[in-house]
Scaffold this motif. Sequence first.
Motif, mmCIF file in Angstrom:
data_model
loop_
_atom_site.group_PDB
_atom_site.id
_atom_site.type_symbol
_atom_site.label_atom_id
_atom_site.label_comp_id
_atom_site.label_asym_id
_atom_site.label_seq_id
_atom_site.Cartn_x
_atom_site.Cartn_y
_atom_site.Cartn_z
ATOM 1 N N PHE A 91 0.809 -1.232 0.000
ATOM 2 C CA PHE A 91 0.000 0.000 0.000
ATOM 3 C C PHE A 91 0.837 1.273 0.000
ATOM 4 N N ASN A 92 1.784 1.366 0.954
ATOM 5 C CA ASN A 92 2.626 2.561 1.074
ATOM 6 C C ASN A 92 1.834 3.850 1.185
ATOM 7 N N LEU A 93 0.731 3.796 1.923
ATOM 8 C CA LEU A 93 0.023 5.046 2.224
ATOM 9 C C LEU A 93 0.909 5.886 3.127
ATOM 10 N N PHE A 94 0.692 7.211 3.107
ATOM 11 C CA PHE A 94 1.481 8.092 3.963
ATOM 12 C C PHE A 94 0.829 8.113 5.342
ATOM 13 N N PRO A 95 1.459 7.516 6.351
ATOM 14 C CA PRO A 95 0.782 7.305 7.633
ATOM 15 C C PRO A 95 0.517 8.584 8.411
ATOM 16 N N HIS A 96 1.255 9.655 8.081
ATOM 17 C CA HIS A 96 1.067 10.905 8.831
ATOM 18 C C HIS A 96 0.009 11.784 8.194
ATOM 19 N N LYS A 97 -0.660 11.278 7.168
ATOM 20 C CA LYS A 97 -1.702 12.066 6.510
ATOM 21 C C LYS A 97 -3.009 11.287 6.515
ATOM 22 N N THR A 98 -4.131 12.022 6.599
ATOM 23 C CA THR A 98 -5.425 11.344 6.549
ATOM 24 C C THR A 98 -5.642 10.791 5.143
ATOM 25 N N VAL A 99 -6.687 9.983 5.027
ATOM 26 C CA VAL A 99 -7.039 9.403 3.727
ATOM 27 C C VAL A 99 -7.172 10.501 2.673
ATOM 28 N N LEU A 100 -7.918 11.551 3.002
ATOM 29 C CA LEU A 100 -8.111 12.644 2.032
ATOM 30 C C LEU A 100 -6.783 13.317 1.700
ATOM 31 N N GLU A 101 -5.981 13.563 2.719
ATOM 32 C CA GLU A 101 -4.667 14.207 2.488
ATOM 33 C C GLU A 101 -3.757 13.337 1.629
ATOM 34 N N ALA A 151 -5.117 3.563 -1.765
ATOM 35 C CA ALA A 151 -3.918 3.674 -2.609
ATOM 36 C C ALA A 151 -4.307 3.772 -4.084
ATOM 37 N N ILE A 152 -5.340 3.034 -4.467
ATOM 38 C CA ILE A 152 -5.819 3.111 -5.852
ATOM 39 C C ILE A 152 -6.365 4.516 -6.122
ATOM 40 N N ALA A 153 -7.179 5.024 -5.187
ATOM 41 C CA ALA A 153 -7.737 6.380 -5.355
ATOM 42 C C ALA A 153 -6.613 7.411 -5.428
ATOM 43 N N ARG A 154 -5.577 7.231 -4.599
ATOM 44 C CA ARG A 154 -4.457 8.170 -4.587
ATOM 45 C C ARG A 154 -3.757 8.200 -5.939
ATOM 46 N N SER A 155 -3.563 7.026 -6.538
ATOM 47 C CA SER A 155 -2.934 6.968 -7.859
ATOM 48 C C SER A 155 -3.826 7.602 -8.918
ATOM 49 N N LEU A 156 -5.132 7.291 -8.830
ATOM 50 C CA LEU A 156 -6.062 7.804 -9.847
ATOM 51 C C LEU A 156 -6.175 9.327 -9.785
ATOM 52 N N VAL A 180 -10.865 -5.325 -3.267
ATOM 53 C CA VAL A 180 -9.822 -4.666 -4.069
ATOM 54 C C VAL A 180 -9.944 -5.088 -5.534
ATOM 55 N N LEU A 181 -10.171 -6.373 -5.749
ATOM 56 C CA LEU A 181 -10.315 -6.855 -7.133
ATOM 57 C C LEU A 181 -11.527 -6.216 -7.802
ATOM 58 N N THR A 182 -12.605 -6.007 -7.038
ATOM 59 C CA THR A 182 -13.795 -5.364 -7.597
ATOM 60 C C THR A 182 -13.460 -3.952 -8.069
ATOM 61 N N ALA A 183 -12.740 -3.219 -7.227
ATOM 62 C CA ALA A 183 -12.355 -1.856 -7.607
ATOM 63 C C ALA A 183 -11.492 -1.874 -8.868
ATOM 64 N N MET A 184 -10.593 -2.863 -8.953
ATOM 65 C CA MET A 184 -9.722 -2.948 -10.130
ATOM 66 C C MET A 184 -10.505 -3.323 -11.373
ATOM 67 N N LYS A 185 -11.492 -4.192 -11.187
ATOM 68 C CA LYS A 185 -12.307 -4.625 -12.323
ATOM 69 C C LYS A 185 -13.108 -3.444 -12.870
ATOM 70 N N GLU A 186 -13.643 -2.638 -11.964
ATOM 71 C CA GLU A 186 -14.390 -1.450 -12.397
ATOM 72 C C GLU A 186 -13.504 -0.522 -13.221
ATOM 73 N N LEU A 187 -12.277 -0.397 -12.763
ATOM 74 C CA LEU A 187 -11.314 0.459 -13.460
ATOM 75 C C LEU A 187 -11.048 -0.093 -14.865
ATOM 76 N N ALA A 188 -10.908 -1.403 -14.940
ATOM 77 C CA ALA A 188 -10.671 -2.048 -16.241
ATOM 78 C C ALA A 188 -11.875 -1.829 -17.164
ATOM 79 N N ASP A 189 -13.072 -1.943 -16.590
ATOM 80 C CA ASP A 189 -14.294 -1.761 -17.391
ATOM 81 C C ASP A 189 -14.404 -0.350 -17.934
ATOM 82 N N GLU A 190 -13.818 0.615 -17.200
ATOM 83 C CA GLU A 190 -13.865 1.998 -17.672
ATOM 84 C C GLU A 190 -12.838 2.260 -18.775
#
Lengths: 247, 221
Positions: A91-101, A151-156, A180-190
């Motif tokens: 994942f490598n999310l930034f732990p010192h920042k909130t999800v939105l940040e 992490a997917i949202a952050r990349s997008l 997670v796979l569902t989110a990836m599948k939606e991305l593929a469908d788009e």
Amino acid sequence: MNEREMIKIENLQKSYGSLHVLKDINMSVYESEVVCLVGASGSGKSTLLRCLNFLEKRQGGRISIRGEEINPDTHNINNVRQSVGMVFQHFNLFPHKTVLENVIEAPTMVKKIPKDQAIAEAKELLQKVGLEDKANVYPSKLSGGQKQRVAIARSLAMRPDIMLFDEPTSALDPQLVGEVLTAMKELADEGMTMVVVTHEMGFAREVADWIVFMDDGKIIERNRPNEFFDHPKEQRTKEFLQATMLK
Amino acid sequence: MPSFSHFLHTFINSKDLFIDAALLTLKLTVVSILIGILFGLFFALLKISRIKVLEYISNAYVFLVRGTPLIVQIFILYFGFSGIFLIPDFWAAALALAFHNGAYIAEIFRGTIQSIDKGQMEAARSLGMTRILAMRRIILPQAFKRALPPLGNQFIIGLKDSSLAAFISMNELFNVSTTLGSNNFDEMTYLLIVAVYYLVLVAVLTMLVSLFEKRLAVSDR
């Protein structure tokens, strides 16, 4: 299918000291295609993916992104990376920042998008991955599956043309893999162009346009999913599939 | 040993002088640690710059400071440099202490920066951030948080080391206690008193550091 070539890899060579991990890789990915890289651990598939984002320095060969050959020494890699998103196993999310940040960090700091606009876009993306209610939470409060969706949202949020996934579900508890796979599948469908290193054969079969099987730093077989799983061409593919199904 | 009532009596009578001295000690410590943090950060960044010359400079700095006694460093700055350009006593002591603490703080920062998972840098770079931006926005804030306990420790060491400024006639705690002690032929009482002042200062600092740590730990909860 659109025939625009998003990624072209020619004669790629990569070694760590005397260890030759990628041996003359040639591969293309066209727009809106989903390519799944499969193979045993140590076969070089993650290294190949990391080369595509220039996190690994190659020793030879060429990589072109959207028709433009990229030389890490002369190109501004940071610009290239903005259009190539990457999702990591851990994942490598930034732990010192909130999800939105986490999600607005790169758009505001790299692309200099105004903060309100970045927040609005981030909230849309979080809604898309089903985490709009977690916007103000710190990553330590999230489950693995939630972290990976952030992490997917952050990349997008950087509006990439290509998304790279490096074993995105390998660090997850089995019951969290699906979300997670569902989110990836939606991305593929788009229509997102995606290269996915994965051990999820069900996902590969269902979502991939191409399966690329790697072994010992080489591409052994590149095939359509149904052919790959039902009528593999290569002996080593058969052995790999047998070993995987036994698990 | 002085009797307890004598100790208490002397303690109360000398409090004005000691409080002034404690404030000077505190000022000396805070200024030298703050400048030391800047020195430390600067040399830590040199050390991880991947540029050989800068690494050597940083290593030489740490080697010089760790390899020589603090009192020698203070004297060099005070007696040596004051001949070339005039430095007020306070700044001679503060800069010497800052220079000294900076080396230890550089090692603290280098360690905590390197302790941040390398996936953090990779994630930041993969989003198009430059190495410098990723360092500033992603790595350093996390490294600072991890550096807090050892920095608090260094703060306490710095507070006690500031007593060496007595030898360049700064009227900080230790100097006041020895001066009063010899003037009154009562060294022991004043040494015990100064020990109490140091203990109280260290206790307050320890509390402040742990309070600060708790406030910064929000994202871990």
